[in-house]
Scaffold this motif. Structure first.
Motif, mmCIF file in Angstrom:
data_model
loop_
_atom_site.group_PDB
_atom_site.id
_atom_site.type_symbol
_atom_site.label_atom_id
_atom_site.label_comp_id
_atom_site.label_asym_id
_atom_site.label_seq_id
_atom_site.Cartn_x
_atom_site.Cartn_y
_atom_site.Cartn_z
ATOM 1 N N MET A 278 0.846 -1.194 0.000
ATOM 2 C CA MET A 278 0.000 0.000 0.000
ATOM 3 C C MET A 278 0.880 1.242 0.000
ATOM 4 N N THR A 279 0.420 2.220 -0.772
ATOM 5 C CA THR A 279 1.162 3.478 -0.822
ATOM 6 C C THR A 279 0.787 4.349 0.372
ATOM 7 N N MET B 73 -5.567 7.792 3.408
ATOM 8 C CA MET B 73 -6.977 7.857 3.067
ATOM 9 C C MET B 73 -7.781 6.935 3.983
ATOM 10 N N LEU B 74 -7.216 5.820 4.350
ATOM 11 C CA LEU B 74 -7.902 4.918 5.264
ATOM 12 C C LEU B 74 -7.944 5.487 6.682
#
Length: 86
Positions: A1-2, A8-9
């Motif tokens: 994951m970037t 964003m999460l």
């Protein structure tokens, strides 16, 4: 994951932090904000200044009427009397 997907999460509002504000948008926004603030203070100044200005004008012109560039005490010069030179 970037890192941006992780952010964003964690916090969806954090995406606005990654946004770029160019000089055109930034200076336009700054101009609008300053315009709103200055117009507010000018409105306050107008509400205070004009009644004070009327009071000063009312106190300064007791019994003296201004006609043109001359101050005449209760008299209005006519064309006949002003054109004569004694």
């Amino acid at each position: 994951m970037t890192p941006s997907k992780i952010m964003m999460l964690i916090d969806p509002i954090a995406l606005t932090i990654l946004a770029y504000i160019g000089p055109g948008i930034g200076s336009g926004t700054l101009g609008i904000i300053l315009g709103i603030i200055l117009s507010f203070f000018m409105a306050i100044l107008a509400l205070v200044w004009y009644p004070v200005k009327r009071l000063i004008k009312k106190r300064g012109s007791k019994g003296v009427k201004k006609v043109g560039n001359e101050a005449v005490n209760g008299e209005v010069p006519t064309e006949d009397s002003s054109s004569k030179i004694d």
